[in-house]
Design a protein around this motif. Structure first.
Motif, short mmCIF file in Angstrom:
data_model
loop_
_atom_site.label_atom_id
_atom_site.label_comp_id
_atom_site.label_asym_id
_atom_site.label_seq_id
_atom_site.Cartn_x
_atom_site.Cartn_y
_atom_site.Cartn_z
N ARG A 44 0.83 -1.21 0.00
CA ARG A 44 0.00 0.00 0.00
C ARG A 44 0.87 1.26 0.00
O ARG A 44 0.60 2.22 -0.72
CB ARG A 44 -0.94 0.00 1.20
N ILE A 45 1.92 1.26 0.81
CA ILE A 45 2.84 2.40 0.86
C ILE A 45 3.55 2.56 -0.48
O ILE A 45 3.69 3.69 -0.99
CB ILE A 45 3.85 2.23 2.01
N GLN A 46 4.00 1.46 -1.07
CA GLN A 46 4.66 1.51 -2.37
C GLN A 46 3.73 2.06 -3.44
O GLN A 46 4.11 2.91 -4.25
CB GLN A 46 5.15 0.11 -2.76
N ALA A 47 2.48 1.61 -3.46
CA ALA A 47 1.50 2.08 -4.44
C ALA A 47 1.18 3.55 -4.23
O ALA A 47 1.01 4.30 -5.20
CB ALA A 47 0.23 1.24 -4.35
N ALA A 48 1.11 3.99 -2.97
CA ALA A 48 0.86 5.41 -2.70
C ALA A 48 2.01 6.27 -3.20
O ALA A 48 1.80 7.36 -3.74
CB ALA A 48 0.64 5.62 -1.20
N ALA A 49 3.24 5.78 -3.05
CA ALA A 49 4.40 6.51 -3.57
C ALA A 49 4.35 6.59 -5.09
O ALA A 49 4.63 7.64 -5.68
CB ALA A 49 5.69 5.84 -3.10
N GLU A 50 3.99 5.49 -5.75
CA GLU A 50 3.86 5.50 -7.21
C GLU A 50 2.77 6.47 -7.66
O GLU A 50 2.92 7.16 -8.66
CB GLU A 50 3.55 4.09 -7.70
N LEU A 51 1.66 6.52 -6.92
CA LEU A 51 0.57 7.43 -7.25
C LEU A 51 1.03 8.88 -7.10
O LEU A 51 0.72 9.73 -7.93
CB LEU A 51 -0.64 7.16 -6.35
N TYR A 52 1.80 9.16 -6.05
CA TYR A 52 2.32 10.51 -5.84
C TYR A 52 3.24 10.91 -6.99
O TYR A 52 3.15 12.03 -7.50
CB TYR A 52 3.07 10.58 -4.51
N VAL A 53 4.12 10.01 -7.42
CA VAL A 53 5.03 10.30 -8.54
C VAL A 53 4.23 10.52 -9.81
O VAL A 53 4.51 11.43 -10.59
CB VAL A 53 6.06 9.17 -8.70
N PHE A 54 3.21 9.69 -10.05
CA PHE A 54 2.34 9.84 -11.21
C PHE A 54 1.74 11.24 -11.25
O PHE A 54 1.75 11.92 -12.27
CB PHE A 54 1.24 8.77 -11.16
N ALA A 55 1.18 11.67 -10.11
CA ALA A 55 0.55 12.99 -10.04
C ALA A 55 1.58 14.11 -10.17
O ALA A 55 1.33 15.11 -10.85
CB ALA A 55 -0.21 13.13 -8.72
#
Length: 106
Positions: A44-55
């Motif tokens: 979940r933390i890894q996916a949230a970091a990927e989402l932040y980078v995407f945005a």
């Protein structure tokens, strides 16, 4: 010094095994103790970091749809440089929504 218990990294839900989740342990330095989280929380933390980078790459601001009408937002929406996130949705699912939406717009 940092020690990690190996995990499988990103797991596709179709290949995810029904075994007990593994544990990630991280030593935060001398005298600070060890933090232990489940592999699901790590994902979940890894996916949230990927989402932040995407945005961040697209210049979008992340906003979670909280409040009394938040339940009306069922998937991620991009409105005027704001990425509106549905409440209680896993970041990996939000990324999947965004990638499917961007491929459909091509």
């Amino acid at each position: 010094m940092m020690n990690e218990t190996p995990t499988t990294g990103f797991r596709d839900e179709s290949t995810q095994e029904a075994s007990a989740p593994s544990v990630v342990s991280v030593d935060l330095g001398e005298g600070s103790g060890v933090v232990t989280i489940s592999s699901l929380e790590y994902d979940r933390i890894q996916a949230a970091a990927e989402l932040y980078v995407f945005a961040e790459k697209r210049g979008l601001r992340l906003v979670r749809a909280d409040g009394p009408n938040g339940y009306l937002v069922s998937q991620a929406l991009v409105l005027d440089n704001v990425l509106l996130l549905p409440p209680d949705r896993h970041p990996r699912d939000v990324l999947r929504d965004l990638r499917v939406g961007s491929e459909a717009g091509r």
